[in-house]
Design a protein around this motif. Structure first.
Motif, PDB file in Angstrom:
ATOM      1  N   PRO A 198     -37.698 -30.397  37.063  1.00 14.41           N
ATOM      2  CA  PRO A 198     -36.630 -30.833  36.162  1.00 14.41           C
ATOM      3  C   PRO A 198     -35.936 -29.629  35.519  1.00 14.41           C
ATOM      4  O   PRO A 198     -36.582 -28.674  35.097  1.00 14.41           O
ATOM      5  N   GLY A 199     -34.630 -29.651  35.516  1.00 16.55           N
ATOM      6  CA  GLY A 199     -33.860 -28.569  34.923  1.00 16.55           C
ATOM      7  C   GLY A 199     -33.559 -27.419  35.865  1.00 16.55           C
ATOM      8  O   GLY A 199     -32.939 -26.434  35.463  1.00 16.55           O
ATOM      9  N   THR A 200     -33.985 -27.535  37.138  1.00 17.55           N
ATOM     10  CA  THR A 200     -33.697 -26.470  38.103  1.00 17.55           C
ATOM     11  C   THR A 200     -32.191 -26.307  38.240  1.00 17.55           C
ATOM     12  O   THR A 200     -31.463 -27.275  38.438  1.00 17.55           O
ATOM     13  N   ARG A 201     -31.738 -25.066  38.130  1.00 21.37           N
ATOM     14  CA  ARG A 201     -30.306 -24.764  38.240  1.00 21.37           C
ATOM     15  C   ARG A 201     -30.013 -24.300  39.661  1.00 21.37           C
ATOM     16  O   ARG A 201     -30.589 -23.313  40.127  1.00 21.37           O
ATOM     17  N   VAL A 202     -29.126 -25.026  40.340  1.00 25.89           N
ATOM     18  CA  VAL A 202     -28.752 -24.725  41.719  1.00 25.89           C
ATOM     19  C   VAL A 202     -27.277 -24.348  41.734  1.00 25.89           C
ATOM     20  O   VAL A 202     -26.453 -25.076  41.192  1.00 25.89           O
ATOM     21  N   SER A 203     -26.958 -23.232  42.364  1.00 32.84           N
ATOM     22  CA  SER A 203     -25.568 -22.781  42.475  1.00 32.84           C
ATOM     23  C   SER A 203     -25.215 -22.582  43.941  1.00 32.84           C
ATOM     24  O   SER A 203     -26.063 -22.203  44.746  1.00 32.84           O
ATOM     25  N   ILE A 204     -23.956 -22.852  44.262  1.00 34.58           N
ATOM     26  CA  ILE A 204     -23.449 -22.682  45.627  1.00 34.58           C
ATOM     27  C   ILE A 204     -22.320 -21.651  45.584  1.00 34.58           C
ATOM     28  O   ILE A 204     -21.436 -21.736  44.736  1.00 34.58           O
ATOM     29  N   VAL A 205     -22.366 -20.700  46.508  1.00 39.27           N
ATOM     30  CA  VAL A 205     -21.249 -19.768  46.664  1.00 39.27           C
ATOM     31  C   VAL A 205     -20.731 -19.885  48.091  1.00 39.27           C
ATOM     32  O   VAL A 205     -21.491 -20.134  49.019  1.00 39.27           O
ATOM     33  N   ASP A 206     -19.439 -19.727  48.219  1.00 42.08           N
ATOM     34  CA  ASP A 206     -18.827 -19.832  49.538  1.00 42.08           C
ATOM     35  C   ASP A 206     -17.552 -19.013  49.552  1.00 42.08           C
ATOM     36  O   ASP A 206     -16.981 -18.727  48.502  1.00 42.08           O
ATOM     37  N   SER A 207     -17.105 -18.649  50.728  1.00 39.55           N
ATOM     38  CA  SER A 207     -15.894 -17.845  50.863  1.00 39.55           C
ATOM     39  C   SER A 207     -14.623 -18.680  50.836  1.00 39.55           C
ATOM     40  O   SER A 207     -13.522 -18.148  50.809  1.00 39.55           O
ATOM     41  N   TRP A 208     -14.782 -20.015  50.842  1.00 38.26           N
ATOM     42  CA  TRP A 208     -13.597 -20.873  50.856  1.00 38.26           C
ATOM     43  C   TRP A 208     -13.902 -22.132  50.071  1.00 38.26           C
ATOM     44  O   TRP A 208     -14.750 -22.125  49.205  1.00 38.26           O
ATOM     45  N   ASN A 209     -13.262 -23.241  50.367  1.00 47.50           N
ATOM     46  CA  ASN A 209     -13.472 -24.494  49.639  1.00 47.50           C
ATOM     47  C   ASN A 209     -14.798 -25.131  50.013  1.00 47.50           C
ATOM     48  O   ASN A 209     -15.023 -25.455  51.179  1.00 47.50           O
ATOM     49  N   VAL A 210     -15.651 -25.317  49.035  1.00 51.27           N
ATOM     50  CA  VAL A 210     -16.948 -25.938  49.281  1.00 51.27           C
ATOM     51  C   VAL A 210     -16.739 -27.325  49.883  1.00 51.27           C
ATOM     52  O   VAL A 210     -15.911 -28.100  49.417  1.00 51.27           O
ATOM     53  N   GLY A 211     -17.488 -27.615  50.941  1.00 48.23           N
ATOM     54  CA  GLY A 211     -17.386 -28.898  51.625  1.00 48.23           C
ATOM     55  C   GLY A 211     -16.386 -28.914  52.764  1.00 48.23           C
ATOM     56  O   GLY A 211     -16.298 -29.878  53.497  1.00 48.23           O
ATOM     57  N   HIS A 212     -15.619 -27.854  52.899  1.00 47.06           N
ATOM     58  CA  HIS A 212     -14.617 -27.791  53.958  1.00 47.06           C
ATOM     59  C   HIS A 212     -14.796 -26.570  54.840  1.00 47.06           C
ATOM     60  O   HIS A 212     -13.861 -26.124  55.495  1.00 47.06           O
ATOM     61  N   THR A 213     -15.979 -25.996  54.834  1.00 49.17           N
ATOM     62  CA  THR A 213     -16.197 -24.759  55.570  1.00 49.17           C
ATOM     63  C   THR A 213     -17.169 -24.984  56.717  1.00 49.17           C
ATOM     64  O   THR A 213     -17.723 -26.060  56.875  1.00 49.17           O
ATOM     65  N   GLY A 214     -17.377 -23.930  57.484  1.00 46.85           N
ATOM     66  CA  GLY A 214     -18.294 -24.037  58.617  1.00 46.85           C
ATOM     67  C   GLY A 214     -17.817 -25.105  59.576  1.00 46.85           C
ATOM     68  O   GLY A 214     -16.633 -25.228  59.877  1.00 46.85           O
ATOM     69  N   HIS A 215     -18.710 -25.902  60.036  1.00 48.52           N
ATOM     70  CA  HIS A 215     -18.374 -26.957  60.988  1.00 48.52           C
ATOM     71  C   HIS A 215     -18.195 -28.307  60.305  1.00 48.52           C
ATOM     72  O   HIS A 215     -18.034 -29.328  60.967  1.00 48.52           O
TER      73      HIS A 215
END
Length: 103
Positions: free
Chosen positions: A36-53
């Motif tokens: 509980p309380g775990t902090r999760v962060s996402i970094v990406d070079s472009w729009n999150v959810g619209h990258t990679g495949h």
């Protein structure tokens, strides 16, 4: 959060690098299964959810019309995947896309 002259520093417990489908799934899994309380962060070079495949897995179709610049479209897709793609395969798929659509 601490403002610095070279960017923003975020205090986090888990850092997920990549905001495509796999990265989003990893972040969600980390949040759901972390303490509980775990902090999760996402970094990406472009729009999150619209990258990679992710775009293609959401049924996007890229078709290169006869008057389009095949090289430019190919390079855009390869660069958008950080050059980690089967480049000859991407080129061949795009090269034949108009004929497949017409079929």
């Amino acid at each position: 959060m601490f403002e610095q002259s070279h960017g923003t520093f975020i205090d986090t417990d888990i850092l997920v690098i990549g905001g495509g489908g796999g990265g989003l799934f990893a972040a969600l899994s980390a949040k759901r299964n972390g303490a509980p309380g775990t902090r999760v962060s996402i970094v990406d070079s472009w729009n999150v959810g619209h990258t990679g495949h992710t775009a293609f897995s959401n049924a996007w179709t890229v078709v290169v019309e006869p008057d389009d610049d095949l090289g430019a479209v190919t390079n855009e897709i390869i660069a958008g995947n950080d050059w980690v793609a089967d480049q000859p395969l991407i080129h061949k798929i795009l090269e034949t896309s108009w004929a497949r659509l017409a079929d």
